[in-house]
Structure formats: C-alpha cells, structure tokens
Design an enzyme around this catalytic site. Structure first.
Site, mmCIF file in Angstrom:
data_model
loop_
_atom_site.group_PDB
_atom_site.id
_atom_site.type_symbol
_atom_site.label_atom_id
_atom_site.label_comp_id
_atom_site.label_asym_id
_atom_site.label_seq_id
_atom_site.Cartn_x
_atom_site.Cartn_y
_atom_site.Cartn_z
ATOM 1 N N GLY A 49 0.739 -1.181 -0.091
ATOM 2 C CA GLY A 49 0.031 -0.100 -0.081
ATOM 3 C C GLY A 49 0.945 1.044 0.129
ATOM 4 O O GLY A 49 1.988 1.241 0.590
ATOM 5 N N GLN A 54 2.727 9.820 1.980
ATOM 6 C CA GLN A 54 4.209 9.328 2.083
ATOM 7 C C GLN A 54 4.925 9.857 0.831
ATOM 8 O O GLN A 54 6.364 9.850 0.991
ATOM 9 C CB GLN A 54 3.988 7.776 1.977
ATOM 10 C CG GLN A 54 3.438 7.306 3.192
ATOM 11 C CD GLN A 54 3.226 5.606 3.269
ATOM 12 O OE1 GLN A 54 2.156 5.278 2.681
ATOM 13 N NE2 GLN A 54 4.279 4.973 3.486
ATOM 14 N N CYS A 95 6.161 -0.429 7.457
ATOM 15 C CA CYS A 95 5.624 1.023 6.596
ATOM 16 C C CYS A 95 6.647 1.326 5.767
ATOM 17 O O CYS A 95 7.979 1.307 6.383
ATOM 18 C CB CYS A 95 5.384 1.945 7.819
ATOM 19 S SG CYS A 95 4.848 3.589 7.094
ATOM 20 N N LEU A 96 6.598 1.467 4.455
ATOM 21 C CA LEU A 96 7.623 1.987 3.583
ATOM 22 C C LEU A 96 8.318 3.363 4.170
ATOM 23 O O LEU A 96 9.388 3.684 3.810
ATOM 24 C CB LEU A 96 7.003 2.202 2.197
ATOM 25 C CG LEU A 96 6.410 0.956 1.638
ATOM 26 C CD1 LEU A 96 5.873 1.337 0.134
ATOM 27 C CD2 LEU A 96 7.589 -0.021 1.393
ATOM 28 N N HIS A 137 -4.363 1.015 7.940
ATOM 29 C CA HIS A 137 -2.924 1.732 8.022
ATOM 30 C C HIS A 137 -2.690 2.914 6.972
ATOM 31 O O HIS A 137 -2.314 4.031 7.471
ATOM 32 C CB HIS A 137 -1.859 0.742 7.582
ATOM 33 C CG HIS A 137 -0.564 1.180 7.584
ATOM 34 N ND1 HIS A 137 0.390 0.764 8.507
ATOM 35 C CD2 HIS A 137 0.200 1.917 6.455
ATOM 36 C CE1 HIS A 137 1.660 1.034 8.125
ATOM 37 N NE2 HIS A 137 1.502 1.966 7.119
ATOM 38 N N GLU A 138 -3.496 2.804 5.934
ATOM 39 C CA GLU A 138 -3.075 3.860 4.883
ATOM 40 C C GLU A 138 -4.146 5.119 5.293
ATOM 41 O O GLU A 138 -3.701 6.081 4.837
ATOM 42 C CB GLU A 138 -3.398 3.405 3.432
ATOM 43 C CG GLU A 138 -2.672 1.996 2.823
ATOM 44 C CD GLU A 138 -1.299 2.305 3.094
ATOM 45 O OE1 GLU A 138 -0.678 3.469 2.973
ATOM 46 O OE2 GLU A 138 -0.589 1.383 3.184
ATOM 47 N N HIS A 141 -2.440 7.230 7.564
ATOM 48 C CA HIS A 141 -1.464 8.067 6.887
ATOM 49 C C HIS A 141 -2.174 9.381 6.544
ATOM 50 O O HIS A 141 -1.791 10.319 6.604
ATOM 51 C CB HIS A 141 -0.664 7.356 5.614
ATOM 52 C CG HIS A 141 0.348 6.685 5.806
ATOM 53 N ND1 HIS A 141 1.432 6.931 6.661
ATOM 54 C CD2 HIS A 141 0.680 5.271 5.599
ATOM 55 C CE1 HIS A 141 2.210 6.027 6.826
ATOM 56 N NE2 HIS A 141 1.703 5.099 6.228
HETATM 57 O O1 K1U Z 1 2.005 2.060 4.095
HETATM 58 C C1 K1U Z 1 3.085 1.783 3.819
HETATM 59 O O2 K1U Z 1 3.834 2.094 4.087
HETATM 60 C C2 K1U Z 1 2.889 0.501 3.088
HETATM 61 C C3 K1U Z 1 2.771 -0.684 4.079
HETATM 62 C C4 K1U Z 1 1.325 -1.342 4.565
HETATM 63 C C5 K1U Z 1 1.272 -2.439 5.392
HETATM 64 C C6 K1U Z 1 1.943 -3.384 5.555
HETATM 65 C C7 K1U Z 1 1.797 -4.224 6.651
HETATM 66 C C8 K1U Z 1 0.548 -3.745 7.306
HETATM 67 C C9 K1U Z 1 -0.134 -2.831 7.276
HETATM 68 C C10 K1U Z 1 0.134 -2.162 6.035
HETATM 69 C C11 K1U Z 1 3.863 -1.692 3.489
HETATM 70 O O3 K1U Z 1 3.488 -2.063 2.350
HETATM 71 S S1 K1U Z 1 5.406 -2.254 4.517
HETATM 72 C C12 K1U Z 1 6.093 -3.424 3.552
HETATM 73 C C13 K1U Z 1 5.449 -4.800 3.261
HETATM 74 O O4 K1U Z 1 5.326 -5.220 2.090
HETATM 75 C C14 K1U Z 1 4.834 -5.751 4.221
HETATM 76 C C15 K1U Z 1 5.133 -5.435 5.604
HETATM 77 C C16 K1U Z 1 4.687 -6.503 6.569
HETATM 78 C C17 K1U Z 1 3.539 -7.368 6.101
HETATM 79 C C18 K1U Z 1 3.293 -7.463 4.849
HETATM 80 C C19 K1U Z 1 3.782 -6.406 3.661
HETATM 81 ZN ZN ZN Z 2 2.906 3.205 6.012
#
Ligand code: K1U
Ligand code: ZN
Length: 173
Positions: A49, A54, A95-96, A137-138, A141
């Site tokens: 996401g 971001q 989170c990225l 989560h998004e 943000h």
């Molecule tokens: O918002 C962001 O920074 C994106 C985030 C979204 C997210 C991941 C995990 C749980 C809730 C929201 C990411 O994509 S983090 C990187 C990722 O690919 C990931 C990390 C943990 C689990 C699954 C994916």
């Molecule tokens: Zn995030």
C-alpha cells in the site's frame, strides 16, 4: 509506453508525515498520473500500500495491492470508513516510511469503506484480514498518523533515534 517516474518516499520522523490530507477535488488527468506514479513507487519498494501523504502529496488518495500476483490494484480516493468490526486483532505491520521496523498493532478485522475509484466512480469495498489492516494503516497516513504512534513512547523514541541515525549515515555515504 514509458514507465511512470518513481516518487521519493518520506521517512519517519519527517514532520510532513503528520499532515492531515485534504479531499481530492476532481479525479482528473493529474490525479490519474499521480496514481500511476504511486503504484510504480509502491511496487518498486515491494509494498502492499501507499498513501499520497508518504510521497508528500497531501490529498486523500491511497493505492493498494495485497495480491501475491501484484496485479489486483485498488485505488481509494476520498475514502471514508462506513463500518469497522468491533472485533479486533493484533497483527504485525511494516511501513515504507519506517523501513526495517515491524511491530504489532491492534486493528478491526473487517471494514467497509466508501471511496471513488480512478475513474471517479463511487465504490464500496468490504475488506477483511490483510486488506482491512492495510486500508486502516493507509487511512491513518491520510490523517497524519504513522503506525509507530500506536507503540509505547519508549519503542517510538528508539525507532526515531534509529531512523535519524540511518538517515545521517545515508547522507554521509
Ligand atoms: O503504508 C505503507 O507504508 C505500506 C505498508 C502497508 C502495510 C504493511 C503491513 C501492514 C499494514 C500496512 C507496506 O507495504 S510495508 C512493506 C510490506 O510489504 C509488508 C510488511 C509487512 C507485512 C506485509 C507486507
Ligand atoms: Zn505506512
């Protein structure tokens, strides 16, 4: 066709991540180009996401793809949560904008969201499990909230110091 240009992702504790996003006024060519650039940036970073916040665009726009095949695009413009399940679950989040940090956050297990899609059509999405977590989560943000704010002050401050140190080292190299 050329690949969309990637966008730089803001890193915690950048104060711009705390900006409350305003609604998207019109789903026009500018927004559609931004969507393409956000998907390209999210896929390049292996995320599931990305919120416009971001990438330093403070408008209510989110892109998501939780599929393993990376071809199930979801666009949420001006999203509003219509319903969130009272049942919650603590799950690991990343989170990225906080690279390398993963921790548990309690979220509703299911949500119903109303939003515009990339054509400007109103849609209702019923989500559960990872998609529901990602949407919450998004949408945080878009309210200027990063997931580390759910953690204890001790953990959050440790993460903040670690990120500042990593950013200083990256600037030096
Ligand atoms: O918002 C962001 O920074 C994106 C985030 C979204 C997210 C991941 C995990 C749980 C809730 C929201 C990411 O994509 S983090 C990187 C990722 O690919 C990931 C990390 C943990 C689990 C699954 C994916
Ligand atoms: Zn995030």
């Amino acid at each position: 066709m050329n690949s969309p240009e990637l966008l730089p992702i803001l890193c915690f504790p950048d104060p711009r991540l705390n900006t409350v996003a305003r609604p998207v006024a019109a789903v026009d060519a500018r927004v559609q180009e931004l969507i393409e650039r956000m998907f390209a940036t999210m896929y390049e970073a292996s995320g599931i996401g990305l919120a416009a916040t971001q990438v330093d665009v403070h408008e209510r726009l989110v892109v998501i793809d939780v599929s393993e095949t990376r071809d199930q695009r979801i666009v949420l413009i001006n999203p509003e949560i219509e319903w969130a399940s009272p049942e919650t679950r603590k799950g690991e989040e990343g989170c990225l904008s906080v690279p390398g940090i993963y921790d548990g956050v309690e979220r509703s297990v299911a949500v119903r969201v109303r939003a515009l899609d990339e054509t400007g059509q109103s849609r209702v999405i019923e989500a559960e499990d990872m998609l529901a977590v990602c949407i919450q989560h998004e949408m945080d943000h878009l309210l200027g909230k990063v997931f580390v704010e759910y953690l204890s002050p001790l953990k959050r401050n440790r993460i903040k110091s670690k990120m500042i140190k990593a950013q200083r080292e990256a600037e030096r190299d």
